[in-house]
Design an enzyme around this catalytic site. Structure first.
Site, PDB file in Angstrom:
ATOM      1  N   ASP A 110       0.786  -1.935  -0.038  1.00 57.69           N
ATOM      2  CA  ASP A 110      -0.150   0.003   0.054  1.00 57.69           C
ATOM      3  C   ASP A 110       0.955   1.557   0.196  1.00 57.69           C
ATOM      4  O   ASP A 110       1.487   1.252   0.658  1.00 57.69           O
ATOM      5  CB  ASP A 110      -0.779  -0.267   0.674  1.00 57.69           C
ATOM      6  CG  ASP A 110      -2.380   0.671   1.329  1.00 57.69           C
ATOM      7  OD1 ASP A 110      -2.165   1.366   0.281  1.00 57.69           O
ATOM      8  OD2 ASP A 110      -2.582   1.273   2.098  1.00 57.69           O
ATOM      9  N   LEU A 168      11.801 -20.191  -4.203  1.00 58.92           N
ATOM     10  CA  LEU A 168      10.556 -19.694  -3.336  1.00 58.92           C
ATOM     11  C   LEU A 168       9.385 -19.964  -4.755  1.00 58.92           C
ATOM     12  O   LEU A 168      10.021 -19.252  -5.629  1.00 58.92           O
ATOM     13  CB  LEU A 168      11.202 -18.318  -3.770  1.00 58.92           C
ATOM     14  CG  LEU A 168       9.980 -17.238  -3.733  1.00 58.92           C
ATOM     15  CD1 LEU A 168      10.074 -16.836  -1.881  1.00 58.92           C
ATOM     16  CD2 LEU A 168      10.999 -15.570  -3.478  1.00 58.92           C
ATOM     17  N   HIS A 193       2.854   3.098  -9.042  1.00 57.58           N
ATOM     18  CA  HIS A 193       2.375   1.707  -9.076  1.00 57.58           C
ATOM     19  C   HIS A 193       3.622   1.423 -10.255  1.00 57.58           C
ATOM     20  O   HIS A 193       3.769   0.298 -10.312  1.00 57.58           O
ATOM     21  CB  HIS A 193       0.846   1.470 -10.260  1.00 57.58           C
ATOM     22  CG  HIS A 193       0.131   2.076  -9.378  1.00 57.58           C
ATOM     23  ND1 HIS A 193      -0.488   0.933  -7.497  1.00 57.58           N
ATOM     24  CD2 HIS A 193      -1.106   2.101  -9.395  1.00 57.58           C
ATOM     25  CE1 HIS A 193      -1.496   1.710  -7.493  1.00 57.58           C
ATOM     26  NE2 HIS A 193      -2.099   2.485  -8.427  1.00 57.58           N
TER      27      HIS A 193
HETATM   28  C1  FPP Z   1      -1.835   0.140  -3.248  1.00 56.29           C
HETATM   29  O1  FPP Z   1      -1.730   1.093  -3.071  1.00 56.29           O
HETATM   30  C2  FPP Z   1      -1.286  -1.053  -4.319  1.00 56.29           C
HETATM   31  C3  FPP Z   1      -1.530  -0.845  -5.427  1.00 56.29           C
HETATM   32  C4  FPP Z   1      -3.704  -1.810  -5.346  1.00 56.29           C
HETATM   33  C5  FPP Z   1      -1.524  -2.154  -6.600  1.00 56.29           C
HETATM   34  C6  FPP Z   1      -0.781  -3.008  -6.312  1.00 56.29           C
HETATM   35  C7  FPP Z   1       0.435  -3.159  -7.707  1.00 56.29           C
HETATM   36  C8  FPP Z   1       1.587  -3.245  -7.926  1.00 56.29           C
HETATM   37  C9  FPP Z   1       2.442  -2.743  -6.535  1.00 56.29           C
HETATM   38  C10 FPP Z   1       2.379  -2.858  -8.980  1.00 56.29           C
HETATM   39  C11 FPP Z   1       1.587  -4.035 -10.338  1.00 56.29           C
HETATM   40  C12 FPP Z   1       2.220  -5.629  -8.900  1.00 56.29           C
HETATM   41  C13 FPP Z   1       2.840  -6.357  -9.747  1.00 56.29           C
HETATM   42  C14 FPP Z   1       3.122  -7.806  -8.983  1.00 56.29           C
HETATM   43  C15 FPP Z   1       2.716  -6.494 -11.496  1.00 56.29           C
HETATM   44  P1  FPP Z   1      -2.180   2.738  -3.468  1.00 56.29           P
HETATM   45  O2  FPP Z   1      -2.606   2.653  -5.313  1.00 56.29           O
HETATM   46  O3  FPP Z   1      -4.270   1.653  -2.649  1.00 56.29           O
HETATM   47  O4  FPP Z   1      -1.796   4.058  -2.757  1.00 56.29           O
HETATM   48  P2  FPP Z   1      -2.436   4.968  -1.793  1.00 56.29           P
HETATM   49  O5  FPP Z   1      -2.903   3.999  -0.762  1.00 56.29           O
HETATM   50  O6  FPP Z   1      -1.549   5.612  -1.759  1.00 56.29           O
HETATM   51  O7  FPP Z   1      -3.265   5.395  -2.557  1.00 56.29           O
END
Ligand code: FPP
Length: 254
Positions: free
Chosen positions: A26, A137, A43
């Protein structure tokens, strides 16, 4: 061979290094907004953190790493962000599969994949097939995953396989259900990490987290690195994992 046992039916084996680490990544959006960048830039940076943490977990002897990439509830986000996340997922699978195989990583993707387009589903299947022989892993990406979805799909699958259970509900127990859960191939997580400052589970592995140690950090996911991981592992080593027993029992005093 890692023994797969239920933390509520038996006391699992534990060690200094968690065998299974599950992470909610997050803080990508806030990382980007703080830099006056679009949320999607967070992201993109988040993928670099994924690469770092997969490598660091491998070096530290973690056997299972599970990352929450997209929850069943993330479809509620703006269409543009959902679409970027899907493209990122496709691009990452295409680019990273060679590196994963070379690192001895077996890739699995869990979640309701029926919602994804056939191209993405094909890439997922190909990447899983390609890395199936690796065992250093096991990296699981939870995509369109929700803990409640998992329990429901497992129950449906079990009842389809064992129609007799409808007439004998007393025969429905943990041992009957757990083989149908999406991550039946992995032990329950020892350590759960959530970056980004929030302290909730957000419908992640709600069945499997029954006795998992929960670690929360304010660090945003794009900034999470091996040093941050080590901090979480040090905290983990300091936990007394009692699984319902008393401290005296653990020390052999009773
Ligand atoms: C949460 O941060 C993150 C996500 C919903 C997406 C996570 C995706 C990645 C790390 C990249 C893709 C991963 C792979 C494995 C290809 P948020 O957007 O909710 O952040 P915020 O809380 O600051 O708004």
């Amino acid at each position: 061979m890692i023994e797969i046992s239920s933390s509520t039916l038996a006391i699992p084996e534990t060690g200094d290094v968690p065998r299974h680490v599950a992470i909610i990544m997050d803080g990508n959006g806030r990382w980007a907004t703080r830099r006056m960048l679009p949320r999607t830039a967070g992201h993109v940076r988040g993928v670099q953190a994924v690469r770092r943490i997969v490598e660091a977990c491998g070096h530290r002897g973690v056997r299972y790493l599970t990352l929450f990439a997209f929850s069943s509830e993330n479809w509620r986000r703006p269409a543009e962000e959902v679409s970027l996340l899907m493209r990122l997922f496709v691009r990452t699978l295409e680019k990273e599969v060679d590196r994963l195989e070379a690192q001895g990583v077996c890739l699995r993707v869990v979640g309701d994949l029926s919602a994804f387009d056939p191209h993405l589903r094909g890439l997922i299947e190909a990447a899983e097939r390609r890395t199936a022989g690796q065992s250093a892993l096991t990296l699981t990406i939870a995509a369109n995953y929700g803990g409640r979805w998992d329990i429901l799909q497992a129950t449906r699958a079990l009842l389809a396989d064992r129609p007799d259970l409808a007439a004998h509900p007393e025969a429905l127990d943990e041992a009957a259900l757990t083989p149908w859960l999406a991550m039946a191939y992995a032990p329950e997580p020892d350590l759960f990490i959530r970056t980004g400052g929030e302290q909730r589970i957000s419908n992640f592995l709600i069945w499997q987290l029954a006795y998992t140690e929960l670690y929360f950090t304010d660090c945003w996911w794009p900034d999470f690195d091996a040093a941050q991981l080590d901090r979480a592992f040090t905290w983990y080593r300091g936990r007394e994992r009692r699984f319902g027993r008393t401290s005296d029992q653990l020390r052999g005093a009773v």
